[in-house]
Design an enzyme around this catalytic site. Structure first.
Site, PDB file in Angstrom:
ATOM      1  N   CYS A 117       4.147   4.856  -8.875  1.00 41.99           N
ATOM      2  CA  CYS A 117       3.955   5.812  -9.970  1.00 41.99           C
ATOM      3  C   CYS A 117       5.273   6.479 -10.338  1.00 41.99           C
ATOM      4  CB  CYS A 117       2.921   6.862  -9.567  1.00 41.99           C
ATOM      5  SG  CYS A 117       2.541   8.058 -10.852  1.00 41.99           S
ATOM      6  N   CYS A 214      -4.681   9.384  -6.045  1.00 44.09           N
ATOM      7  CA  CYS A 214      -5.306  10.158  -7.121  1.00 44.09           C
ATOM      8  C   CYS A 214      -6.404   9.404  -7.837  1.00 44.09           C
ATOM      9  CB  CYS A 214      -4.243  10.636  -8.114  1.00 44.09           C
ATOM     10  SG  CYS A 214      -3.509   9.320  -9.117  1.00 44.09           S
TER      11      CYS A 214
END
Length: 382
Positions: A117, A214
């Site tokens: 990410c 997440c």
């Protein structure tokens, strides 16, 4: 101009900059944005919407991308007094992080989605968009330090708070990305950051840290992968190929795993067994004794350097897990690969993980582990 406390040298000092502050909704990114604004920069806050269906990152999830986090980020921006926007990067996040995560597990590797990410979203998609809009730098709440060199250029270093240091997941940054990055929290501690947030009136001062992936709201990685990859019954075998049990999908295992193996009978020596190998081609999981996990060397691909690429073999320390210890190594870039020899064996290193090289506290660069060299089971320890 008043500089923020403990600020690293670099774009955070000197002329007033247009700064885009990535605000996750946590205390760290809120204080980082506040420090950048207090330093006199023109700061705009942005929260990244990373799900095409925000309800899937539900309120109460333990990650960092929930609806609740978006609201917390907006409230923090209001307190700081900076403009705030939500940017939709859901499609890019799905392609570069979630799809990559699933594909890596399907191939028998163990990815680090937070590192991916940072590489693909926060310091590629986000930074590219920020620069295109005329911003000078992206500011995040990562615990790492940037050091300005006397002759020009910048270096990435470990944070002063070793317990919170996040330089491992930032090892994917190249020199150009580093030139446009601000990490205002690098010289302080988490405890002081929470105290500062409280003094600033930020409601997230006591908000717990995020821990889980997440996009897996309930933390059940195996169920998430099963939903994407389905079930595929295969064998659990020992090193000589003897069948010991069955599994529902090789993707549900990681190198070094001990629990949840569902092996019916104990080993002849009475010692626990660990996952030594995962073969997606044969859908087989191989288990064996702990010493079978000892890694002596590794090959890594797709190296990324935080500065000039090293030439020839050199001595470094390497971190092989997000919270792992440093190990002295000899490393040499060879073509598009990085060859690493460990001074002492390290257990449980899996292809797909990152190796990050350090020279003291300086981050040299990182690469993705593609293969490991193991000590043969039964070989004597030196």
């Amino acid at each position: 101009m008043t500089d923020f406390p403990g600020a690293p040298s670099g774009p955070s000092t000197g002329p007033r900059l247009r700064v885009l502050a990535a605000m996750s909704g946590g205390v760290d990114s809120a204080v980082a944005a506040a420090r950048a604004a207090e330093a006199g920069h023109e700061v705009t806050g942005v929260h990244l919407a990373l799900s095409s269906n925000p309800q899937s990152f539900r309120t109460g999830a333990r990650g960092c991308c929930t609806l609740e986090d978006s609201r917390d980020a907006r409230r923090a921006a209001d307190v700081i007094g900076i403009p705030f926007y939500v940017w939709d990067l859901a499609e890019r996040f799905r392609e570069d992080v979630i799809d990559d995560f699933v594909a890596e597990y399907a191939a028998g590797r163990t990815p680090n989605p937070c590192l991916r990410c940072n590489e693909k979203i926060k310091f590629a998609a986000l930074l590219d968009k920020a620069l295109a809009l005329g911003f000078d730098a992206v500011c995040t709440g990562h615990y790492a330090r940037v050091v300005e060199l006397p002759g020009g250029g910048r270096e990435l270093h470990r944070a002063a708070d070793q317990a919170k240091d996040q330089s491992y997941v930032l090892g994917v940054l190249d020199a150009e990305q580093l030139a446009h990055s601000l990490f205002p929290l690098g010289d302080t501690t988490k405890e002081l950051i929470r105290e500062e947030a409280e003094r600033r009136g930020l409601a997230v001062a006591k908000k717990p840290d995020s821990h889980d992936i997440c996009f897996i709201a309930d933390g059940d990685t195996q169920a998430f992968l099963a939903g994407h990859l389905g079930t595929a019954t295969g064998d659990i075998v020992d090193a000589d190929g003897t069948k010991l049990g069955e599994h529902d999908g090789a993707y549900g295992f990681t190198i070094g795993q001990r629990k949840g193996l569902r092996i019916g009978r104990p080993a002849a020596d009475g010692k626990p067994r660990y996952v030594l190998d995962i073969s997606p081609v044969t859908n087989t999981v191989t288990v064996g004794p702990a010493e079978g996990l000892d890694v002596l060397g590794l090959t890594a691909i797709r190296p990324r350097w935080c500065g000039p690429a090293p030439v020839g073999a050199g001595r470094y320390t390497a971190q092989l897990r997000a919270h792992g210890e440093e190990v002295p190594v000899t490393a040499e870039p060879v073509g598009e690969e990085l060859l690493v020899r460990l001074d002492r064996p390290v257990r449980g290193i899996a292809p797909g993980q990152a190796v990050v090289l350090y020279d003291g506290t300086r981050v040299v660069g990182s690469a993705t582990i593609s293969a490991t060299e193991r000590r043969p089971v039964g070989a004597e320890t030196v």
